[in-house]
Scaffold this active site. Structure first.
Site, PDB file in Angstrom:
ATOM      1  N   GLY A  39       0.574  -7.794  -5.004  1.00 27.58           N
ATOM      2  CA  GLY A  39      -0.422  -7.350  -4.019  1.00 27.58           C
ATOM      3  C   GLY A  39      -1.867  -7.491  -4.457  1.00 27.58           C
ATOM      4  O   GLY A  39      -2.755  -7.754  -3.645  1.00 27.58           O
ATOM      5  N   GLU A  68      -5.492  -3.156  -9.039  1.00 24.54           N
ATOM      6  CA  GLU A  68      -4.392  -2.863  -8.114  1.00 24.54           C
ATOM      7  C   GLU A  68      -4.889  -2.983  -6.676  1.00 24.54           C
ATOM      8  O   GLU A  68      -6.091  -2.862  -6.410  1.00 24.54           O
ATOM      9  CB  GLU A  68      -3.861  -1.448  -8.433  1.00 24.54           C
ATOM     10  CG  GLU A  68      -2.780  -0.915  -7.542  1.00 24.54           C
ATOM     11  CD  GLU A  68      -1.483  -1.735  -7.521  1.00 24.54           C
ATOM     12  OE1 GLU A  68      -1.548  -2.947  -7.226  1.00 24.54           O
ATOM     13  OE2 GLU A  68      -0.416  -1.141  -7.738  1.00 24.54           O
ATOM     14  N   ASP A  69      -3.959  -3.220  -5.766  1.00 20.73           N
ATOM     15  CA  ASP A  69      -4.344  -3.323  -4.355  1.00 20.73           C
ATOM     16  C   ASP A  69      -4.526  -1.952  -3.701  1.00 20.73           C
ATOM     17  O   ASP A  69      -5.494  -1.715  -2.998  1.00 20.73           O
ATOM     18  CB  ASP A  69      -3.334  -4.190  -3.570  1.00 20.73           C
ATOM     19  CG  ASP A  69      -1.879  -3.740  -3.732  1.00 20.73           C
ATOM     20  OD1 ASP A  69      -1.609  -2.772  -4.475  1.00 20.73           O
ATOM     21  OD2 ASP A  69      -1.001  -4.375  -3.111  1.00 20.73           O
ATOM     22  N   ASP A 113      -0.917   4.651  -3.623  1.00 21.31           N
ATOM     23  CA  ASP A 113      -0.251   5.400  -2.562  1.00 21.31           C
ATOM     24  C   ASP A 113       0.235   6.728  -3.151  1.00 21.31           C
ATOM     25  O   ASP A 113      -0.546   7.665  -3.289  1.00 21.31           O
ATOM     26  CB  ASP A 113       0.872   4.495  -2.038  1.00 21.31           C
ATOM     27  CG  ASP A 113       1.622   5.058  -0.854  1.00 21.31           C
ATOM     28  OD1 ASP A 113       1.018   5.814  -0.092  1.00 21.31           O
ATOM     29  OD2 ASP A 113       2.811   4.734  -0.688  1.00 21.31           O
ATOM     30  N   LYS A 155      -4.969   5.663  -0.846  1.00 25.04           N
ATOM     31  CA  LYS A 155      -4.353   6.438   0.254  1.00 25.04           C
ATOM     32  C   LYS A 155      -4.068   7.843  -0.275  1.00 25.04           C
ATOM     33  O   LYS A 155      -2.913   8.179  -0.584  1.00 25.04           O
ATOM     34  CB  LYS A 155      -3.053   5.735   0.664  1.00 25.04           C
ATOM     35  CG  LYS A 155      -2.625   5.944   2.089  1.00 25.04           C
ATOM     36  CD  LYS A 155      -1.195   5.437   2.287  1.00 25.04           C
ATOM     37  CE  LYS A 155      -1.109   4.021   2.762  1.00 25.04           C
ATOM     38  NZ  LYS A 155       0.314   3.598   2.981  1.00 25.04           N
ATOM     39  N   PHE A 214       0.581   2.156   7.492  1.00 25.66           N
ATOM     40  CA  PHE A 214       1.002   1.028   6.679  1.00 25.66           C
ATOM     41  C   PHE A 214      -0.030  -0.081   6.773  1.00 25.66           C
ATOM     42  O   PHE A 214      -0.339  -0.578   7.845  1.00 25.66           O
ATOM     43  CB  PHE A 214       2.403   0.530   7.045  1.00 25.66           C
ATOM     44  CG  PHE A 214       3.011  -0.195   5.890  1.00 25.66           C
ATOM     45  CD1 PHE A 214       3.602   0.517   4.852  1.00 25.66           C
ATOM     46  CD2 PHE A 214       2.922  -1.577   5.788  1.00 25.66           C
ATOM     47  CE1 PHE A 214       4.116  -0.141   3.740  1.00 25.66           C
ATOM     48  CE2 PHE A 214       3.430  -2.241   4.678  1.00 25.66           C
ATOM     49  CZ  PHE A 214       4.026  -1.519   3.658  1.00 25.66           C
ATOM     50  N   ILE A 215      -0.569  -0.461   5.609  1.00 29.92           N
ATOM     51  CA  ILE A 215      -1.700  -1.378   5.530  1.00 29.92           C
ATOM     52  C   ILE A 215      -1.208  -2.765   5.112  1.00 29.92           C
ATOM     53  O   ILE A 215      -0.381  -2.880   4.208  1.00 29.92           O
ATOM     54  CB  ILE A 215      -2.700  -0.872   4.453  1.00 29.92           C
ATOM     55  CG1 ILE A 215      -3.078   0.601   4.674  1.00 29.92           C
ATOM     56  CG2 ILE A 215      -3.930  -1.759   4.381  1.00 29.92           C
ATOM     57  CD1 ILE A 215      -3.887   0.893   5.881  1.00 29.92           C
ATOM     58  N   ASP A 228       1.334  -6.686   1.594  1.00 30.77           N
ATOM     59  CA  ASP A 228       2.372  -7.249   2.460  1.00 30.77           C
ATOM     60  C   ASP A 228       3.182  -6.188   3.178  1.00 30.77           C
ATOM     61  O   ASP A 228       3.193  -5.011   2.798  1.00 30.77           O
ATOM     62  CB  ASP A 228       3.347  -8.072   1.609  1.00 30.77           C
ATOM     63  CG  ASP A 228       4.242  -7.165   0.745  1.00 30.77           C
ATOM     64  OD1 ASP A 228       3.690  -6.321   0.016  1.00 30.77           O
ATOM     65  OD2 ASP A 228       5.477  -7.293   0.833  1.00 30.77           O
ATOM     66  N   ARG A 286       0.200 -11.274   3.588  1.00 32.89           N
ATOM     67  CA  ARG A 286      -0.683 -11.232   2.423  1.00 32.89           C
ATOM     68  C   ARG A 286      -1.910 -12.124   2.603  1.00 32.89           C
ATOM     69  O   ARG A 286      -2.953 -11.903   2.015  1.00 32.89           O
ATOM     70  CB  ARG A 286       0.063 -11.721   1.174  1.00 32.89           C
ATOM     71  CG  ARG A 286       1.180 -10.815   0.705  1.00 32.89           C
ATOM     72  CD  ARG A 286       1.608 -11.233  -0.704  1.00 32.89           C
ATOM     73  NE  ARG A 286       2.891 -10.679  -1.101  1.00 32.89           N
ATOM     74  CZ  ARG A 286       3.072  -9.477  -1.648  1.00 32.89           C
ATOM     75  NH1 ARG A 286       2.037  -8.677  -1.832  1.00 32.89           N
ATOM     76  NH2 ARG A 286       4.259  -9.055  -2.003  1.00 32.89           N
TER      77      ARG A 286
END
Ligand code: IMP
Ligand code: MG
Length: 175
Positions: free
Chosen positions: A41, A98-99, A102, A130, A151-152, A158, A164
């Site tokens: 990600g 990191e993307d 969560d 998040k 949900f992103i 993805d 992506r």
């Protein structure tokens, strides 16, 4: 399923520049920057971030790739496996790229894993945060945008390996 645009390309670019500037400022005394990029990600954010950093300062940037598994579909499963580990990082100051953070499970695991491998220090850059879903506390040193409990997708993130490639951050909505 359809996708609502949540953060446009222009805002993404200016946020990456802002994070790059902060990282440069904090590391200006170093010759080498070690980025630990969490596949898959974070690849898009990491590529942009490294290039923006390089525009601001001629560090030698070393990219280390780690692949972890914790996530399938929409829910975190609660345990992490190292699918591809990085090489020797003993004595290095590293920045995890990191993307999204969560529950925090992935990064609290990875931070400890890197310290166990002998990293001297571990900082965290995450493009998205998040916080409403956090179960494992994580200190994000360089955080981009805060996102709601949706949900992103896009900009590397993805849904079952799709989306992506989108240049924007979107929210997945059921039709
Ligand atoms: P955590 O361990 O619960 O913090 O989850 C982190 C990982 O789950 C991230 O590296 C993402 O790959 C994935 N993830 C969490 N939320 C989302 C999302 O909204 N969209 C896509 N991937 C997500
Ligand atoms: Mg990830």
């Amino acid at each position: 399923m359809s996708i609502d645009i949540f953060i446009r390309k222009e805002k993404i670019i200016s946020k990456v520049k802002e994070l790059a500037a902060r990282i440069v400022k904090d590391n200006i005394d170093k010759d080498i920057l070690h980025l630990v990029i969490v596949l898959t990600g974070a690849k898009t954010f990491a590529a942009d971030l490294a290039r923006e950093i390089r525009k601001l300062h001629p560090f030698s940037i070393k990219e280390h790739y780690v692949k972890l598994s914790s996530y399938s579909g929409e829910r975190s499963t609660g345990s992490i496996k190292v699918k591809k580990d990085i090489g020797n990082i003993r004595g290095y100051d590293v920045i995890i790229v990191e993307d999204i953070v969560d529950t925090g499970l992935t990064l609290s695991f990875l931070r400890k894993h890197l310290l166990d491998k002998g990293a001297r220090s571990v900082k965290i850059a995450s493009f998205l945060d998040k916080p409403s879903r956090r179960r494992f506390p994580v200190k994000i040193d360089y955080a981009g945008f805060t996102v709601p409990d949706k949900f992103i997708v896009g900009y590397g993130l993805d849904y079952n390996e799709k989306y992506r490639e989108l240049r924007y951050i979107g929210v997945l909505v059921e039709d």
